[in-house]
Design a protein around this motif. Structure first.
Motif, PDB file in Angstrom:
ATOM      1  N   ALA A  18     -15.013  37.722  -3.068  1.00 43.84           N
ATOM      2  CA  ALA A  18     -14.880  39.142  -3.404  1.00 43.84           C
ATOM      3  C   ALA A  18     -15.432  40.020  -2.284  1.00 43.84           C
ATOM      4  N   GLN A  19     -16.480  39.540  -1.617  1.00 41.25           N
ATOM      5  CA  GLN A  19     -17.050  40.304  -0.512  1.00 41.25           C
ATOM      6  C   GLN A  19     -16.087  40.382   0.662  1.00 41.25           C
ATOM      7  N   VAL A  20     -15.371  39.298   0.903  1.00 43.53           N
ATOM      8  CA  VAL A  20     -14.392  39.280   1.981  1.00 43.53           C
ATOM      9  C   VAL A  20     -13.276  40.275   1.676  1.00 43.53           C
ATOM     10  N   ALA A  21     -12.787  40.244   0.444  1.00 41.84           N
ATOM     11  CA  ALA A  21     -11.727  41.170   0.030  1.00 41.84           C
ATOM     12  C   ALA A  21     -12.206  42.611   0.165  1.00 41.84           C
ATOM     13  N   TYR A  79     -12.067  43.754   3.859  1.00 36.74           N
ATOM     14  CA  TYR A  79     -10.708  44.102   4.294  1.00 36.74           C
ATOM     15  C   TYR A  79     -10.312  45.469   3.732  1.00 36.74           C
ATOM     16  N   ALA A  80     -10.580  45.670   2.443  1.00 32.24           N
ATOM     17  CA  ALA A  80     -10.201  46.926   1.785  1.00 32.24           C
ATOM     18  C   ALA A  80     -10.928  48.111   2.408  1.00 32.24           C
ATOM     19  N   GLN A  81     -12.221  47.944   2.663  1.00 32.09           N
ATOM     20  CA  GLN A  81     -13.011  49.034   3.245  1.00 32.09           C
ATOM     21  C   GLN A  81     -12.511  49.386   4.636  1.00 32.09           C
ATOM     22  N   ALA A  82     -12.225  48.376   5.442  1.00 27.21           N
ATOM     23  CA  ALA A  82     -11.738  48.629   6.803  1.00 27.21           C
ATOM     24  C   ALA A  82     -10.398  49.359   6.778  1.00 27.21           C
ATOM     25  N   LEU A  83      -9.488  48.909   5.925  1.00 21.54           N
ATOM     26  CA  LEU A  83      -8.180  49.565   5.819  1.00 21.54           C
ATOM     27  C   LEU A  83      -8.330  50.994   5.300  1.00 21.54           C
ATOM     28  N   PHE A  84      -9.183  51.180   4.316  1.00 18.52           N
ATOM     29  CA  PHE A  84      -9.411  52.516   3.751  1.00 18.52           C
ATOM     30  C   PHE A  84      -9.981  53.459   4.815  1.00 18.52           C
ATOM     31  N   ASP A  85     -10.973  52.989   5.557  1.00 17.32           N
ATOM     32  CA  ASP A  85     -11.595  53.828   6.584  1.00 17.32           C
ATOM     33  C   ASP A  85     -10.575  54.264   7.641  1.00 17.32           C
ATOM     34  N   HIS A  99      -6.818  34.653   9.423  1.00 16.51           N
ATOM     35  CA  HIS A  99      -8.057  34.067   8.893  1.00 16.51           C
ATOM     36  C   HIS A  99      -7.814  33.259   7.618  1.00 16.51           C
ATOM     37  N   ARG A 100      -6.536  33.021   7.320  1.00 14.18           N
ATOM     38  CA  ARG A 100      -6.144  32.243   6.130  1.00 14.18           C
ATOM     39  C   ARG A 100      -6.690  32.862   4.839  1.00 14.18           C
ATOM     40  N   ASN A 101      -6.526  34.184   4.730  1.00 11.68           N
ATOM     41  CA  ASN A 101      -7.009  34.910   3.557  1.00 11.68           C
ATOM     42  C   ASN A 101      -5.899  35.636   2.799  1.00 11.68           C
ATOM     43  N   LEU A 102      -4.644  35.238   2.974  1.00  8.11           N
ATOM     44  CA  LEU A 102      -3.552  35.916   2.260  1.00  8.11           C
ATOM     45  C   LEU A 102      -3.685  35.796   0.746  1.00  8.11           C
ATOM     46  N   SER A 103      -4.291  34.720   0.287  1.00  8.48           N
ATOM     47  CA  SER A 103      -4.444  34.546  -1.163  1.00  8.48           C
ATOM     48  C   SER A 103      -5.380  35.601  -1.766  1.00  8.48           C
ATOM     49  N   LEU A 104      -6.109  36.326  -0.929  1.00  5.08           N
ATOM     50  CA  LEU A 104      -7.001  37.394  -1.405  1.00  5.08           C
ATOM     51  C   LEU A 104      -6.285  38.738  -1.526  1.00  5.08           C
ATOM     52  N   LEU A 105      -4.990  38.753  -1.274  1.00  5.16           N
ATOM     53  CA  LEU A 105      -4.246  40.014  -1.225  1.00  5.16           C
ATOM     54  C   LEU A 105      -4.417  40.848  -2.489  1.00  5.16           C
ATOM     55  N   GLY A 106      -4.336  40.231  -3.656  1.00  2.69           N
ATOM     56  CA  GLY A 106      -4.515  40.967  -4.913  1.00  2.69           C
ATOM     57  C   GLY A 106      -5.898  41.573  -5.025  1.00  2.69           C
ATOM     58  N   ASP A 107      -6.919  40.826  -4.622  1.00  2.00           N
ATOM     59  CA  ASP A 107      -8.297  41.326  -4.665  1.00  2.00           C
ATOM     60  C   ASP A 107      -8.516  42.457  -3.656  1.00  2.00           C
ATOM     61  N   VAL A 108      -7.895  42.326  -2.495  1.00  3.86           N
ATOM     62  CA  VAL A 108      -8.002  43.380  -1.482  1.00  3.86           C
ATOM     63  C   VAL A 108      -7.355  44.653  -2.018  1.00  3.86           C
ATOM     64  N   PHE A 109      -6.189  44.498  -2.672  1.00  2.92           N
ATOM     65  CA  PHE A 109      -5.538  45.689  -3.235  1.00  2.92           C
ATOM     66  C   PHE A 109      -6.419  46.350  -4.284  1.00  2.92           C
ATOM     67  N   LYS A 110      -7.007  45.576  -5.192  1.00  6.72           N
ATOM     68  CA  LYS A 110      -7.868  46.151  -6.234  1.00  6.72           C
ATOM     69  C   LYS A 110      -9.021  46.933  -5.613  1.00  6.72           C
TER      70      LYS A 110
END
Length: 179
Positions: free
Chosen positions: A2-5, A8-14, A82-93
């Motif tokens: 969840a921290q990784v997601a 990603y979300a914070q960086a994209l948002f910023d 970084h092999r984190n595509l499976s976190l896509l839903g969590d990043v979106f949330k």
């Protein structure tokens, strides 16, 4: 994870805020999130498959998500590398939470003893917007007949309990503490 997601979300948002493209990125990301709902196992497979090279994962992302905002595409490529595509839903949330907070929006989960009319829901929504100081609420309603009467509302981590059941429990506590 969840921290990784969240990172990603914070960086994209910023980046989206700084470049003043938040609405466009949110729109594109919402469409992606909707389209990948049933693809979680495939995304996980792409992350774990050792035969997929970095270039192949990034090419796959470029082809599948062609046309999205360049900043979002860059985030997706970084996730793939970084092999984190499976976190896509969590990043979106997490991204959606930032978006909603920025715009003063939130979800309200309204539980009532009986189905409420649109006018009743709107009246409750207006009262909650005033009480919370938010600009708007997206209200999700459900019915729980065990409430007897009244409503319970959950917004984020706060619960507003205006149910008859809660009133009776508080009354019982007052009587038991008086003896």
């Amino acid at each position: 994870m969840a921290q990784v997601a969240q990172k990603y979300a914070q960086a994209l948002f910023d980046v989206a805020i700084k470049a003043e493209v938040l609405s466009e990125i949110y729109k594109d990301f919402t469409e992606i999130n909707t389209s990948i709902q049933s693809e979680g196992s495939r995304l996980h497979f792409i992350d774990l498959e050792p035969k997929f090279t970095l270039d192949e994962r990034q090419t796959l992302v470029s082809n599948v998500f062609n046309g999205v905002h360049p900043y979002l595409m860059n985030t997706l490529k970084v996730m793939a590398s970084h092999r984190n595509l499976s976190l896509l839903g969590d990043v979106f949330k997490a991204f959606e939470n930032h978006y909603n907070e920025f715009h003063g929006l939130d979800d309200a989960y309204l539980v009532s003893a009986r189905p409420l009319s649109d006018a009743e829901v709107e009246h409750i929504k207006e009262a909650l917007v005033k009480r919370t100081g938010l600009k708007d609420l997206k209200v999700h309603t459900s019915v729980d007949t065990s409430l007897i009467g009244g409503v319970k509302v959950k917004i984020g981590t706060k619960v507003y309990d205006g149910s008859v059941q809660n009133d009776l429990e508080q009354l019982a506590r007052r009587f038991s503490s008086a003896h």
